[in-house]
Design a protein around this motif. Structure first.
Motif, PDB file in Angstrom:
ATOM      1  N   LYS A 165       0.834  -1.205   0.000  1.00  0.00           N
ATOM      2  CA  LYS A 165       0.000   0.000   0.000  1.00  0.00           C
ATOM      3  C   LYS A 165       0.870   1.257   0.000  1.00  0.00           C
ATOM      4  O   LYS A 165       0.587   2.228  -0.715  1.00  0.00           O
ATOM      5  N   LYS A 166       1.941   1.239   0.785  1.00  0.00           N
ATOM      6  CA  LYS A 166       2.852   2.387   0.810  1.00  0.00           C
ATOM      7  C   LYS A 166       3.562   2.534  -0.533  1.00  0.00           C
ATOM      8  O   LYS A 166       3.782   3.652  -1.020  1.00  0.00           O
ATOM      9  N   ALA A 167       3.924   1.395  -1.142  1.00  0.00           N
ATOM     10  CA  ALA A 167       4.554   1.438  -2.459  1.00  0.00           C
ATOM     11  C   ALA A 167       3.604   2.016  -3.486  1.00  0.00           C
ATOM     12  O   ALA A 167       4.007   2.828  -4.329  1.00  0.00           O
ATOM     13  N   ALA A 168       2.329   1.621  -3.428  1.00  0.00           N
ATOM     14  CA  ALA A 168       1.332   2.155  -4.356  1.00  0.00           C
ATOM     15  C   ALA A 168       1.145   3.654  -4.160  1.00  0.00           C
ATOM     16  O   ALA A 168       0.980   4.404  -5.137  1.00  0.00           O
ATOM     17  N   ASP A 169       1.183   4.107  -2.906  1.00  0.00           N
ATOM     18  CA  ASP A 169       1.091   5.550  -2.629  1.00  0.00           C
ATOM     19  C   ASP A 169       2.235   6.304  -3.316  1.00  0.00           C
ATOM     20  O   ASP A 169       2.018   7.342  -3.957  1.00  0.00           O
ATOM     21  N   LEU A 170       3.446   5.784  -3.157  1.00  0.00           N
ATOM     22  CA  LEU A 170       4.625   6.451  -3.714  1.00  0.00           C
ATOM     23  C   LEU A 170       4.584   6.464  -5.233  1.00  0.00           C
ATOM     24  O   LEU A 170       4.854   7.501  -5.870  1.00  0.00           O
ATOM     25  N   LEU A 171       4.227   5.346  -5.841  1.00  0.00           N
ATOM     26  CA  LEU A 171       4.176   5.272  -7.298  1.00  0.00           C
ATOM     27  C   LEU A 171       3.063   6.151  -7.865  1.00  0.00           C
ATOM     28  O   LEU A 171       3.241   6.797  -8.905  1.00  0.00           O
ATOM     29  N   ILE A 178       1.516  -8.043  -5.747  1.00  0.00           N
ATOM     30  CA  ILE A 178       0.795  -7.539  -4.576  1.00  0.00           C
ATOM     31  C   ILE A 178       0.511  -6.040  -4.746  1.00  0.00           C
ATOM     32  O   ILE A 178      -0.589  -5.565  -4.437  1.00  0.00           O
ATOM     33  N   ILE A 179       1.492  -5.302  -5.251  1.00  0.00           N
ATOM     34  CA  ILE A 179       1.256  -3.877  -5.545  1.00  0.00           C
ATOM     35  C   ILE A 179       0.150  -3.742  -6.577  1.00  0.00           C
ATOM     36  O   ILE A 179      -0.736  -2.878  -6.463  1.00  0.00           O
ATOM     37  N   GLY A 180       0.197  -4.589  -7.616  1.00  0.00           N
ATOM     38  CA  GLY A 180      -0.815  -4.526  -8.662  1.00  0.00           C
ATOM     39  C   GLY A 180      -2.222  -4.723  -8.137  1.00  0.00           C
ATOM     40  O   GLY A 180      -3.163  -4.029  -8.564  1.00  0.00           O
ATOM     41  N   ARG A 181      -2.400  -5.644  -7.212  1.00  0.00           N
ATOM     42  CA  ARG A 181      -3.734  -5.849  -6.635  1.00  0.00           C
ATOM     43  C   ARG A 181      -4.199  -4.611  -5.884  1.00  0.00           C
ATOM     44  O   ARG A 181      -5.389  -4.266  -5.910  1.00  0.00           O
ATOM     45  N   GLU A 182      -3.269  -3.926  -5.215  1.00  0.00           N
ATOM     46  CA  GLU A 182      -3.627  -2.692  -4.518  1.00  0.00           C
ATOM     47  C   GLU A 182      -4.006  -1.594  -5.515  1.00  0.00           C
ATOM     48  O   GLU A 182      -4.966  -0.856  -5.299  1.00  0.00           O
ATOM     49  N   LEU A 183      -3.270  -1.482  -6.618  1.00  0.00           N
ATOM     50  CA  LEU A 183      -3.604  -0.487  -7.638  1.00  0.00           C
ATOM     51  C   LEU A 183      -4.974  -0.772  -8.256  1.00  0.00           C
ATOM     52  O   LEU A 183      -5.768   0.149  -8.495  1.00  0.00           O
ATOM     53  N   ALA A 184      -5.262  -2.045  -8.529  1.00  0.00           N
ATOM     54  CA  ALA A 184      -6.569  -2.417  -9.078  1.00  0.00           C
ATOM     55  C   ALA A 184      -7.681  -2.045  -8.101  1.00  0.00           C
ATOM     56  O   ALA A 184      -8.760  -1.587  -8.499  1.00  0.00           O
ATOM     57  N   ARG A 185      -7.424  -2.240  -6.823  1.00  0.00           N
ATOM     58  CA  ARG A 185      -8.409  -1.880  -5.810  1.00  0.00           C
ATOM     59  C   ARG A 185      -8.697  -0.392  -5.822  1.00  0.00           C
ATOM     60  O   ARG A 185      -9.817   0.043  -5.504  1.00  0.00           O
ATOM     61  N   LYS A 213      -5.639  -2.716 -15.726  1.00  0.00           N
ATOM     62  CA  LYS A 213      -4.400  -3.447 -15.961  1.00  0.00           C
ATOM     63  C   LYS A 213      -4.266  -3.845 -17.420  1.00  0.00           C
ATOM     64  O   LYS A 213      -5.205  -4.324 -18.036  1.00  0.00           O
ATOM     65  N   LYS A 214      -3.075  -3.659 -17.961  1.00  0.00           N
ATOM     66  CA  LYS A 214      -2.725  -4.143 -19.292  1.00  0.00           C
ATOM     67  C   LYS A 214      -1.543  -5.095 -19.141  1.00  0.00           C
ATOM     68  O   LYS A 214      -0.468  -4.691 -18.723  1.00  0.00           O
ATOM     69  N   GLY A 215      -1.773  -6.348 -19.467  1.00  0.00           N
ATOM     70  CA  GLY A 215      -0.761  -7.366 -19.240  1.00  0.00           C
ATOM     71  C   GLY A 215      -1.107  -8.208 -18.024  1.00  0.00           C
ATOM     72  O   GLY A 215      -2.118  -7.974 -17.351  1.00  0.00           O
ATOM     73  N   SER A 216      -0.272  -9.199 -17.742  1.00  0.00           N
ATOM     74  CA  SER A 216      -0.513 -10.108 -16.621  1.00  0.00           C
ATOM     75  C   SER A 216       0.785 -10.326 -15.843  1.00  0.00           C
ATOM     76  O   SER A 216       1.873 -10.315 -16.426  1.00  0.00           O
ATOM     77  N   HIS A 217       0.645 -10.518 -14.551  1.00  0.00           N
ATOM     78  CA  HIS A 217       1.801 -10.843 -13.718  1.00  0.00           C
ATOM     79  C   HIS A 217       2.139 -12.316 -13.928  1.00  0.00           C
ATOM     80  O   HIS A 217       1.360 -13.201 -13.548  1.00  0.00           O
ATOM     81  N   ARG A 218       3.281 -12.561 -14.543  1.00  0.00           N
ATOM     82  CA  ARG A 218       3.693 -13.929 -14.862  1.00  0.00           C
ATOM     83  C   ARG A 218       5.072 -14.210 -14.272  1.00  0.00           C
ATOM     84  O   ARG A 218       5.848 -13.299 -14.034  1.00  0.00           O
ATOM     85  N   VAL A 219       5.341 -15.491 -14.076  1.00  0.00           N
ATOM     86  CA  VAL A 219       6.636 -15.889 -13.513  1.00  0.00           C
ATOM     87  C   VAL A 219       7.640 -15.967 -14.664  1.00  0.00           C
ATOM     88  O   VAL A 219       8.014 -17.049 -15.121  1.00  0.00           O
TER      89      VAL A 219
END
Length: 210
Positions: free
Chosen positions: A151-157, A178-185, A190-196
């Motif tokens: 959440k703090k990272a999302a605030d900064l970004l 995890i940051i991405g889920r917070e941004l979506a919230r 989102k464009k693209g997917s979080h992949r390994v």
């Protein structure tokens, strides 16, 4: 190239309006200079975790052109303090300032003490992450604290995106998700997917009125 084209089309649609598009690009680092192609026990995996965190970028691992296109014109890139994160950011945007912060470190892993078992490194990593979610986090950050840090990272970004239009983070796959889920919230699309996979990039966008 499809991701770059979608971003450009969306940007063009908003160009003549009074809507500002905030963009946050979350990038996983390139391949580290360490091999995962071996089997080991839990003590060996614990040593591997430490070696992985200290490893820099594999000299043979280069970012794709479309990722470099996404970072064109960016004056600063956020990274963690890990060498693989910082060296990957330099490879993507060599002229950008690196803004390194422990806020962006990977969600940690601990090797579970399972004697008499030998597994490949990827299998140990998957098992350790599952156990981490299940509550195995000896002397490391747990999931709740990782979410709080995200959440703090999302605030900064988001603040950086409001200032410059775009914020770029080159960090670590699981914590990026995890940051991405917070941004979506918070309403970002989102464009693209979080992949390994190394050099994986996901773009989050949010139109805001001027």
């Amino acid at each position: 190239m499809r991701l770059v084209r979608r971003v450009r089309r969306h940007r063009q649609l908003l160009a003549d309006t009074e809507v500002k598009l905030l963009r946050i690009v979350l990038v996983r680092h390139g391949k580290p200079a360490i091999s995962t192609d071996h089997r080991t026990g839990h003590r060996g995996f614990a040593r591997y975790i430490d070696a992985y965190e200290a490893a820099g970028l594999d000299p043979q691992s280069a970012p794709p052109e479309e990722l470099q296109d996404l970072a064109k014109g960016i004056g600063a890139v956020y990274t963690s303090h890990r060498p693989r994160s910082q060296e990957s950011a330099k490879a993507i945007a060599p002229h950008a300032e690196l803004l390194s912060d422990t806020l962006f470190e990977e969600a940690p892993l601990a090797s579970p003490p399972l004697p008499l078992i030998k597994l490949g490194v990827p299998a140990w990593a998957v098992m350790s992450r599952i156990l981490w979610h299940a509550g195995y986090h000896p002397e490391i950050e747990n999931y709740r604290r990782s979410k709080s840090r995200a959440k703090k990272a999302a605030d900064l970004l988001t603040a950086k995106a409001k200032e410059d239009g775009t914020a770029v983070l080159v960090a670590h796959g699981y914590f990026n998700a995890i940051i991405g889920r917070e941004l979506a919230r918070r309403g970002f699309t989102k464009k693209g997917s979080h992949r390994v996979r190394f050099w994986n990039a996901v773009v989050y966008e949010l139109p805001v009125t001027q």
